[in-house]
Design an enzyme around this catalytic site. Structure first.
Site, PDB file in Angstrom:
ATOM      1  CG  HIS A 193       9.904   1.619  53.064  1.00  0.00           C
ATOM      2  ND1 HIS A 193       9.424   0.395  53.488  1.00  0.00           N
ATOM      3  CD2 HIS A 193       9.215   1.943  51.949  1.00  0.00           C
ATOM      4  CE1 HIS A 193       8.473  -0.004  52.654  1.00  0.00           C
ATOM      5  NE2 HIS A 193       8.328   0.907  51.712  1.00  0.00           N
ATOM      6  CB  SER A 204       6.180   2.532  49.756  1.00  0.00           C
ATOM      7  OG  SER A 204       7.211   1.603  49.482  1.00  0.00           O
ATOM      8  CG  ASP A 247       8.966  -2.723  39.060  1.00  0.00           C
ATOM      9  OD1 ASP A 247       8.225  -2.790  38.072  1.00  0.00           O
ATOM     10  OD2 ASP A 247       8.967  -1.756  39.847  1.00  0.00           O
TER      11      ASP A 247
END
Length: 388
Positions: free
Chosen positions: A324, A70, A187
């Protein structure tokens, strides 16, 4: 309603609305390098198409592409404020630090925007907003929100197909291509719940499998990997911002899981990073002159939150979820990526500079004007070729 009365009411309102929109757009924090240029010699293309990836000048790159999660999709990058949580679901691909092509370098630093300075005809960068399947905007940015390393093979297959589907834009055989990879956040966020399925060994293997697909299908390609970010940076953000702490509860459960110490989480991140480094060091992808990979490790030793002078967290670097990157954050990461690319392998900066706005955007070395690879970093002279 007569036209004259309509015009009297509508046009002033339209001007007011446009003024408001312009103010809103200009209020979004960003970072550009106005008027940037380098020695004309390093801005030139090679006199003929390079036969070796180790002789690849920046102006020789005709295609830029990306795969990842993303962050490469640009989720939340264009948020107008820390309360603009709706923007988190929007993929601002045109702003991403690697493949984003919105604005220009004067206003917004990205790898693609810098490469435009060397080759204005470069193709593949993403623009505006939209998901990966919106070709007009995504183009060769195939990143998918939520992706983990296990998803990179499908993205690599998709990317190869995009090249094949657009022969009018891409000459697979002859065009030199740069493919950027950034993966790992999802992850490590899943590692606590599924340590066996998210081991460092599997992480490295999965990235390697995706790169192998690129190597088998895309000659004349350099793969640039931005090493993953140490997730413990988020813990420091939480300690300094209650809003970040709340947002991370749903964004990254592993970072919030206090059963795992900061040292333990940092250790796992280091193991992941090492597996990325091993892909380069193994020589597996250095078997011919038409393909190679280069790790950009500027996040590798970056283990602290970006701070303001008063010691508080600089949340302007992040989207409203504190996870983000914001538009501003993408630009600063883009500067670090570029400067890392210019540094020889083995002498690259391992610590990102995300706070100093006066730090330079560097230029290629006139004595070695190529993207630095494992081979030309040892001896550049043997790869020297004439420029135009």
């Amino acid at each position: 309603l007569s036209f004259s009365l309509f015009a009297t009411i509508f046009f002033p309102m339209r001007r007011l609305l446009l003024s408001f929109l312009l103010i809103t757009v200009s209020a979004v924090k960003d970072y550009g390098i106005p008027g940037w240029k380098c020695d004309p010699q390093v801005m030139k293309k090679s006199a003929s198409i390079p036969q070796s990836v180790h002789s690849l000048r920046y102006a020789d790159i005709k295609i830029v592409a990306a795969i990842g999660d993303s962050i490469t999709a640009g989720n939340g990058a264009g948020a107008t404020s820390e309360n603009d949580t709706l923007a988190l679901s929007v993929q601002y691909r045109g702003l991403t630090f690697s493949a984003g092509g919105d604005l220009d370098l004067d206003q917004h630093v990205t790898l693609a925007n810098i490469l435009k300075k060397f080759n204005p005809d470069i193709f593949g960068f993403s623009i505006k907003t939209g998901s990966a399947n919106v070709w007009a905007n995504a183009q060769l940015n195939a990143a998918i929100p939520g992706a983990r390393a296990v998803n990179l093979t499908s993205q690599a297959i998709d990317l190869v197909q995009r090249f094949k589907d657009h022969p009018d834009k891409v000459d697979i055989v002859n065009d030199w291509k740069l493919v950027h990879i950034f993966i790992g956040g999802n992850d490590i966020c899943a590692w606590c719940a599924h340590p066996e399925d998210e081991s460092a060994d599997l992480f490295g293997q999965r990235i390697g499998d995706a790169i192998q697909i690129l190597k088998d299908n895309l000659p004349r390609t350099i793969v640039v990997i931005t090493g993953m970010l140490d997730i413990t940076v988020l813990r420091e953000m939480d300690a300094k911002s209650s809003r970040c702490d709340v947002m991370h509860r749903t964004e990254c459960a592993c970072e919030q899981n206090q059963k795992h110490s900061t040292d333990e989480l940092r250790g796992v991140c280091k193991e992941y990073m090492q597996k990325e480094d091993d892909l380069q060091a193994s020589g597996r992808f250095d078997t011919d002159d038409h393909f190679t990979i280069v790790i950009q490790p500027f996040f590798e030793d970056y283990d602290h939150a970006p701070l303001l002078p008063d010691g508080s967290a600089d949340i302007s670097l992040f989207a409203p979820d504190c996870f983000h990157f914001s538009q501003f954050g993408h630009a600063l990461v883009g500067r670090n990526l570029w400067n890392n690319l210019l540094q020889p392998v083995g002498s690259k900066s391992m610590v990102a500079d995300l706070t100093n706005l006066d730090a330079p955007l560097n230029c290629p070395d006139t004595s070695c004007p190529f993207i630095r690879t494992t081979k030309n970093s040892v001896n550049c002279t043997q790869f020297m070729t004439p420029s135009m």
